[in-house]
Motif scaffolding. Structure first.
Motif, PDB file in Angstrom:
ATOM      1  N   LYS A  44     -18.477  18.489  18.056  1.00 32.50           N
ATOM      2  CA  LYS A  44     -17.163  18.450  18.704  1.00 32.50           C
ATOM      3  C   LYS A  44     -16.061  18.663  17.660  1.00 32.50           C
ATOM      4  CE  LYS A  44     -17.556  15.646  22.594  1.00 32.50           C
ATOM      5  NZ  LYS A  44     -17.579  14.291  23.104  1.00 32.50           N
TER       6      LYS A  44
ATOM      7  N   TYR B  49     -23.040  35.022  24.212  1.00 33.42           N
ATOM      8  CA  TYR B  49     -21.716  34.624  23.726  1.00 33.42           C
ATOM      9  C   TYR B  49     -20.914  35.892  23.423  1.00 33.42           C
ATOM     10  CZ  TYR B  49     -23.335  29.847  23.226  1.00 33.42           C
ATOM     11  OH  TYR B  49     -23.808  28.590  23.476  1.00 33.42           O
TER      12      TYR B  49
ATOM     13  N   GLU C  98     -15.999  22.252  16.648  1.00 30.52           N
ATOM     14  CA  GLU C  98     -15.364  23.054  17.705  1.00 30.52           C
ATOM     15  C   GLU C  98     -13.838  22.970  17.603  1.00 30.52           C
ATOM     16  OE1 GLU C  98     -15.476  23.108  22.483  1.00 30.52           O
ATOM     17  OE2 GLU C  98     -17.281  22.331  21.509  1.00 30.52           O
ATOM     18  N   THR C  99     -13.347  21.734  17.411  1.00 31.42           N
ATOM     19  CA  THR C  99     -11.895  21.547  17.288  1.00 31.42           C
ATOM     20  C   THR C  99     -11.360  22.288  16.065  1.00 31.42           C
ATOM     21  OG1 THR C  99     -12.246  19.346  18.180  1.00 31.42           O
ATOM     22  CG2 THR C  99     -10.097  19.757  17.239  1.00 31.42           C
TER      23      THR C  99
ATOM     24  N   GLN D 118     -12.702  24.870  14.595  1.00 32.16           N
ATOM     25  CA  GLN D 118     -12.769  26.318  14.801  1.00 32.16           C
ATOM     26  C   GLN D 118     -11.610  26.811  15.651  1.00 32.16           C
ATOM     27  OE1 GLN D 118     -16.789  26.742  16.174  1.00 32.16           O
ATOM     28  NE2 GLN D 118     -17.473  27.624  14.241  1.00 32.16           N
ATOM     29  N   GLU D 119     -11.253  26.016  16.664  1.00 32.18           N
ATOM     30  CA  GLU D 119     -10.099  26.383  17.499  1.00 32.18           C
ATOM     31  C   GLU D 119      -8.827  26.412  16.669  1.00 32.18           C
ATOM     32  OE1 GLU D 119     -10.057  23.783  20.880  1.00 32.18           O
ATOM     33  OE2 GLU D 119     -11.870  24.730  21.679  1.00 32.18           O
TER      34      GLU D 119
END
Lengths: 283, 98
Positions: free
Chosen positions: B77, A178, B80-81, B83-84
């Motif tokens: 999921k 990563y 992840e969202t 973190q974005e």
């Protein structure tokens, strides 16, 4: 190299039974497993320690050796030379000294392959460098990895390179690599997603009477017409002159120019008089 | 017409990962993957392979059942969202800090 207390790592007593060790290991593994904690280095380290602790304590022979020689690990070197096999690189120096550096796999040597460790790396680039697609060669654990970084990559963005992590255990697949991008900005532009922002100084006379300014974008120069009576802080949008959109070739964000009006200083007597005249006209 | 090059036969996955066919069928039942049947053969799209590998590890290494895998994937999921969103917010904040 320090002594590692495997019982403490698993949060169990030294008198723990086999089922208590197994239960503690499962609990810790569920907490720190890399699949459940993506990109979390601390969890990755703890998972490694948990695996190592389980590796030692779940096998009566190695547990006995650890209990007997643990704190005096330096004298235990010859004990298990016969067991010494391939070093997987996933165990501590302490483990290697005591047990020959070979893991048996947390499923009791059943021959099942375990995926290798994921590696994390951070790559620092300047904003100007990521304005175009760029190539880099990274050295990860002595191995050179060629990397193409698409233009428009964002600060904090992470990409995964499959199969470039640690070697698998017992023939398991390799881990992934990563790479997180840290984008430094040494330019006079500010970036928000794909749009760029820049402040441009404007002299009094161009602002009042209109004129032309030359603005440097990240890769060229643009001549801008200034409207008469432009106010301080006025904004102009230059469509498509911003940052490239990640993985969308030919697409760009916009560039926003903010005018910063620079008033003349050190006025001559004549200039002062003229400004007075102007002032009087306005009264 | 389906592009067969991007599809992987279930049989091949079972052999490669040493798993039972029922495991993949279960994943399909939980909508975690999508099995496609073409001329009596079953396939999954290659994009699912990374997820399947992860799910196999969760199931075998952590004893997580299908319901657990489903929950974990949903939460991952969401993480992840978030973190974005965090990265975007931090980058916006940099606009005012620089």
């Amino acid at each position: 190299m320090a002594y590692i207390n495997y019982y403490e790592i698993l949060g169990i007593e030294k008198s723990a039974t086999e089922s208590e060790i197994k239960k503690a290991y499962r609990k810790m593994a569920r907490k720190y497993h890399p699949d459940l904690n993506p990109s979390d280095k601390e969890a990755e380290t703890k998972f490694k320690q948990t695996n190592e602790a389980n590796e030692v304590l779940s096998h009566p022979e190695s547990r006995k050796k650890y209990d007997t020689h643990g704190k005096d690990w330096k004298h235990a070197g010859d004990f298990n030379k016969a067991r010494q096999q391939q070093y997987s690189g996933n165990y501590s120096d302490f483990f290697e000294s005591m047990f020959g550096g070979r893991g048996q796999g947390s499923r009791g040597g059943s021959g099942v392959g375990f995926r290798g460790q994921d590696y994390n790396a951070e790559l620092q680039l300047d904003l100007k460098e990521v304005y175009t697609t760029t190539k880099r060669t990274l050295t990860i654990n002595g191995k050179n990895i060629r990397l193409t970084i698409p233009a428009g990559v964002k600060n904090g963005q992470q990409i995964k390179i499959k199969g470039q992590g640690g070697e698998g255990i017992n023939g398991g697949p390799k881990g992934d690599l990563y790479i997180k991008f840290s984008i430094e900005n040494s330019t006079e532009f500010k970036r928000n997603r794909d749009d760029l922002y820049k402040t441009v100084d404007l002299d009094l006379y161009s602002a009042m009477l209109g004129g032309e300014v030359t603005v440097e974008t990240l890769d060229s120069k643009v001549k801008l017409k200034v409207k008469p009576e432009t106010q301080n802080g006025a904004k102009v949008k230059l469509k498509g002159k911003g940052f490239p959109v990640y993985k969308k070739e030919g697409e760009y964000g916009d560039l926003y120019i903010t005018y910063n009006l620079k008033l003349p200083t050190q006025l001559t007597t004549e200039e002062k008089e003229l400004f007075n005249e102007l002032q009087n006209l306005r009264l | 017409m389906m592009n067969l090059e991007s599809l992987i036969p279930l049989q091949q996955l079972c052999v490669h990962y040493d798993i039972e066919m029922s495991f993949l069928i279960n994943l399909n039942d939980f909508d975690l993957i999508e099995i496609r049947t073409i001329e009596h053969s079953q396939y999954v799209h290659k994009d699912y392979v990374v997820h399947i590998e992860k799910m196999i590890r969760m199931h075998h290494e952590l004893d997580i059942n299908m319901e657990g895998i489903d929950t974990v994937f949903n939460l991952l999921k969401k993480i992840e969202t978030l973190q974005e969103e965090l990265i975007t917010t931090k980058n916006k904040l940099r606009l005012y800090e620089e």
